[in-house]
Design an enzyme around this catalytic site. Sequence first.
Site, short mmCIF file in Angstrom:
data_model
loop_
_atom_site.label_atom_id
_atom_site.label_comp_id
_atom_site.label_asym_id
_atom_site.label_seq_id
_atom_site.Cartn_x
_atom_site.Cartn_y
_atom_site.Cartn_z
N HIS A 64 0.98 -2.42 7.01
CA HIS A 64 1.88 -3.51 6.07
C HIS A 64 2.11 -2.28 3.89
O HIS A 64 1.79 -1.58 4.32
CB HIS A 64 1.46 -4.81 5.18
CG HIS A 64 1.30 -5.81 5.80
ND1 HIS A 64 1.61 -7.37 5.80
CD2 HIS A 64 2.17 -5.50 7.72
CE1 HIS A 64 1.76 -7.58 7.14
NE2 HIS A 64 2.04 -7.17 8.21
N GLU A 66 2.18 -2.79 0.84
CA GLU A 66 1.33 -3.45 0.23
C GLU A 66 -0.32 -2.30 0.67
O GLU A 66 -0.49 -2.11 -0.38
CB GLU A 66 0.63 -4.47 -0.45
CG GLU A 66 2.10 -5.19 -1.30
CD GLU A 66 2.95 -6.02 0.35
OE1 GLU A 66 2.67 -5.74 1.96
OE2 GLU A 66 3.00 -7.65 0.16
N CYS A 111 -2.17 -9.11 2.93
CA CYS A 111 -2.01 -8.33 1.48
C CYS A 111 -2.58 -9.17 0.13
O CYS A 111 -2.73 -8.15 -0.53
CB CYS A 111 -0.85 -8.32 1.19
SG CYS A 111 -0.22 -6.33 2.91
ZN ZN Z 1 1.16 -7.60 4.07
#
Ligand code: ZN
Length: 177
Positions: A64, A66, A111
Amino acid sequence: METQAQTPNINPGDHEVYMRLALSLAEKSPPKPTNYRVGAVVVEVATNKVLATGYTLELPGNTHAEQCCIEKLAKEYDVETSQLGQALPSEVAIYTTVEPCCLRLSGNKPCVERILDIGKDKVKTVYVGVQEPDTFVSGNSGSLRLQDAGIEVVHVPGLEHKILEVATAGHNTDQAS
Ligand code: ZN
């Protein structure tokens, strides 16, 4: 050669410019039917310097935006991601086009938990462009979890339409027609 860390035209506190930078990163993410194309930027609060950038699937694996920022920073400081809170010299703000996830169907660490690992002493504010739509995980309480932990979550308005258009570019929209 990329110069993504150089952002000479950003004025202090201009959140929309950072969000536009995050959005431009999201556009680099490969379109896929099973996830959102998200971009994220980590900014040092005191200097407004961009410390890290990331986007969905930038790093190997099912990564992802982040997460990519955090892993890149940990590498830069030569620490495990769990030690990044101690390693970061000063407070940071995280800009992400879509609200950080708090549950991943893949079983990967969300995240939100990665941000909480860094902790509120270093992550002052998370700026989000849109809340996560309910397509994959309903009722994302990522913002609530961050706020409960003492991290401010601020919505940066104005780019929602473009953010969602970029985020869902790989999704099958033929079903609607
Ligand atoms: Zn995420």
